[in-house]
Design a protein around this motif. Structure first.
Motif, PDB file in Angstrom:
ATOM      1  N   ASN A   1     -23.175  12.060  20.168  1.00 22.04           N
ATOM      2  CA  ASN A   1     -24.255  11.327  20.832  1.00 22.04           C
ATOM      3  C   ASN A   1     -23.753  10.006  21.418  1.00 22.04           C
ATOM      4  O   ASN A   1     -24.195   9.589  22.501  1.00 22.04           O
ATOM      5  N   ARG A   2     -22.829   9.366  20.723  1.00 19.07           N
ATOM      6  CA  ARG A   2     -22.280   8.109  21.240  1.00 19.07           C
ATOM      7  C   ARG A   2     -21.477   8.358  22.519  1.00 19.07           C
ATOM      8  O   ARG A   2     -21.588   7.599  23.492  1.00 19.07           O
ATOM      9  N   ALA A   3     -20.690   9.447  22.529  1.00 19.92           N
ATOM     10  CA  ALA A   3     -19.921   9.773  23.730  1.00 19.92           C
ATOM     11  C   ALA A   3     -20.837  10.129  24.897  1.00 19.92           C
ATOM     12  O   ALA A   3     -20.610   9.708  26.042  1.00 19.92           O
ATOM     13  N   ILE A   4     -21.895  10.891  24.617  1.00 19.46           N
ATOM     14  CA  ILE A   4     -22.847  11.250  25.672  1.00 19.46           C
ATOM     15  C   ILE A   4     -23.552  10.010  26.196  1.00 19.46           C
ATOM     16  O   ILE A   4     -23.763   9.857  27.405  1.00 19.46           O
ATOM     17  N   ARG A   5     -23.915   9.094  25.307  1.00 19.45           N
ATOM     18  CA  ARG A   5     -24.596   7.870  25.724  1.00 19.45           C
ATOM     19  C   ARG A   5     -23.684   7.017  26.613  1.00 19.45           C
ATOM     20  O   ARG A   5     -24.129   6.450  27.616  1.00 19.45           O
ATOM     21  N   ARG A   6     -22.425   6.928  26.261  1.00 15.67           N
ATOM     22  CA  ARG A   6     -21.490   6.169  27.099  1.00 15.67           C
ATOM     23  C   ARG A   6     -21.327   6.824  28.471  1.00 15.67           C
ATOM     24  O   ARG A   6     -21.268   6.135  29.503  1.00 15.67           O
ATOM     25  N   LEU A   7     -21.264   8.149  28.479  1.00 14.10           N
ATOM     26  CA  LEU A   7     -21.119   8.858  29.743  1.00 14.10           C
ATOM     27  C   LEU A   7     -22.325   8.646  30.639  1.00 14.10           C
ATOM     28  O   LEU A   7     -22.194   8.369  31.848  1.00 14.10           O
ATOM     29  N   THR A   8     -23.528   8.749  30.084  1.00 19.65           N
ATOM     30  CA  THR A   8     -24.737   8.571  30.888  1.00 19.65           C
ATOM     31  C   THR A   8     -24.896   7.129  31.348  1.00 19.65           C
ATOM     32  O   THR A   8     -25.352   6.881  32.466  1.00 19.65           O
ATOM     33  N   GLU A   9     -24.507   6.168  30.503  1.00 24.81           N
ATOM     34  CA  GLU A   9     -24.576   4.761  30.929  1.00 24.81           C
ATOM     35  C   GLU A   9     -23.612   4.484  32.068  1.00 24.81           C
ATOM     36  O   GLU A   9     -23.926   3.747  33.003  1.00 24.81           O
ATOM     37  N   ARG A  10     -22.432   5.087  32.014  1.00 22.02           N
ATOM     38  CA  ARG A  10     -21.471   4.902  33.098  1.00 22.02           C
ATOM     39  C   ARG A  10     -21.975   5.543  34.383  1.00 22.02           C
ATOM     40  O   ARG A  10     -21.780   5.028  35.480  1.00 22.02           O
ATOM     41  N   THR A  11     -22.657   6.681  34.244  1.00 28.53           N
ATOM     42  CA  THR A  11     -23.235   7.335  35.421  1.00 28.53           C
ATOM     43  C   THR A  11     -24.379   6.517  35.997  1.00 28.53           C
ATOM     44  O   THR A  11     -24.537   6.414  37.214  1.00 28.53           O
ATOM     45  N   ALA A  12     -25.195   5.915  35.114  1.00 31.11           N
ATOM     46  CA  ALA A  12     -26.366   5.163  35.579  1.00 31.11           C
ATOM     47  C   ALA A  12     -25.995   3.855  36.246  1.00 31.11           C
ATOM     48  O   ALA A  12     -26.735   3.352  37.088  1.00 31.11           O
TER      49      ALA A  12
END
Length: 334
Positions: free
Chosen positions: A69-80
């Motif tokens: 979940n932490r990796a997914i959150r970082r990925l989505t924040e970088r995309t956003a």
């Protein structure tokens, strides 16, 4: 003296588990040496080893879920928080309209990233939970073959009974991942067209120009015409009479476009130099002269209305005739 001898005899008569002699380094032997309890040593596997392994499985699953979940959150924040597309960058000034465009793009990207992150986190949690449950059941000695077979039968039954629902969810995930449209876009879904108000995994809600709210199942959306994604191309066809000097008319249209492009009030919404392409088509009623210009998606209709008004006023000033098409009334001679 007799009491001490009886205690010693009882201790000597205590039953020593077989595992103690078989393997002195085993868990059974260690528990017997530590606590001296034959029942604890004899049931070491069920009372100590299995609970510890189950606890380890649960801890590993929780840590794995947290890291994923932490990796997914970082990925989505970088995309956003990505950069604004080049086509939307200001060419002259940074006015309020441009700031609104940037905010709209950022909000859309954030919504899409959050939706994708939510789907990925849910999927990861389900996978981790399923693997952990299977491992725990294996540690408890439960035969997994009937459970797996039953799950397969239930899955097939649900697949046949809820295939439309599954189709809608898969299509919704594809729409979000591919960013086909988002909240605020003006889209044409075939039978329904309007402004998108909500995009879910199962349905899309949009409101048409008359205020009617339409609910479209994502699985039934075969094609999408997005009228407000990235940038818009405003195309204006002005009818003129057949006797018009076409080269002069084209020059007048280009002058109107250049003057419009040069105004600072429209600097943030006009993304390219207007182009008068000349004759688009010839009909028995008129000759159509075309002007096209690239604008931001949110301001395309406002730009089109302004250009039509200016072209009409300039045509009247220059004496360029716009033919009037008379519709037959159907009445015969008196």
């Amino acid at each position: 003296m007799s009491t001490a001898l009886s205690v010693t005899a009882a201790a000597s008569d205590a039953v020593v588990p077989d595992c103690v002699g078989d393997d002195p380094g085993s868990l059974c032997a260690r528990l017997y040496n530590w606590f001296g309890l034959d029942w604890l040593a004899a049931n070491a596997q069920a009372l100590v080893a299995t609970p510890l392994r189950i606890l380890l499985i649960v801890l590993v699953a929780a840590v794995a879920r947290l890291l994923i979940n932490r990796a997914i959150r970082r990925l989505t924040e970088r995309t956003a928080t990505g950069q604004v597309p080049t086509i939307l960058k200001p060419r002259r000034t940074k006015g309020e309209n441009h700031q609104q465009v940037v905010e709209q793009v950022a909000a859309r990207r954030t919504q899409r990233a959050e939706a994708i992150g939510s789907v990925l986190r849910s999927f990861a949690s389900i996978v981790v939970f399923f693997i952990a449950v299977v491992l725990v059941l294996g540690e408890l000695g439960i035969n997994l073959a009937p459970i797996v077979a039953s799950a397969g039968v239930v899955g097939v039954a649900l697949g046949f009974g809820a295939q439309n629902l599954i189709k809608d969810f898969i299509a919704g995930i594809g729409i979000i991942l591919e960013d086909q449209y988002g909240v605020g876009d003006v889209v044409d879904l075939g039978e329904a067209s309007g402004t998108v108000e909500a995009v879910g995994l199962r349905i899309t809600r949009l409101r048409d120009i008359n205020g009617v709210v339409w609910y479209a199942r994502n699985g039934e959306v075969l094609r999408v015409g997005n009228k407000s994604q990235g940038y818009a191309q405003v195309v204006i066809d002005m009818p003129v009479a057949h006797t018009t000097d076409l080269e002069r008319c084209r020059s007048v249209i280009q002058e109107v476009g250049d003057a419009f492009y040069a105004e600072e009030a429209w600097a943030d919404v006009v993304l390219g130099q207007p182009e008068s392409v000349g004759v688009e088509s010839i009909t028995p009623q008129a000759i159509l002269m075309r002007l096209q210009v690239r604008t931001t998606n949110a301001d395309q209709w406002r730009v089109a209305r302004e250009l039509r008004m200016r072209l009409q006023e300039r045509f009247a000033t220059e004496g360029i005739e716009i033919p009037v098409v008379r519709t037959p009334t159907g009445a015969g001679p008196a």
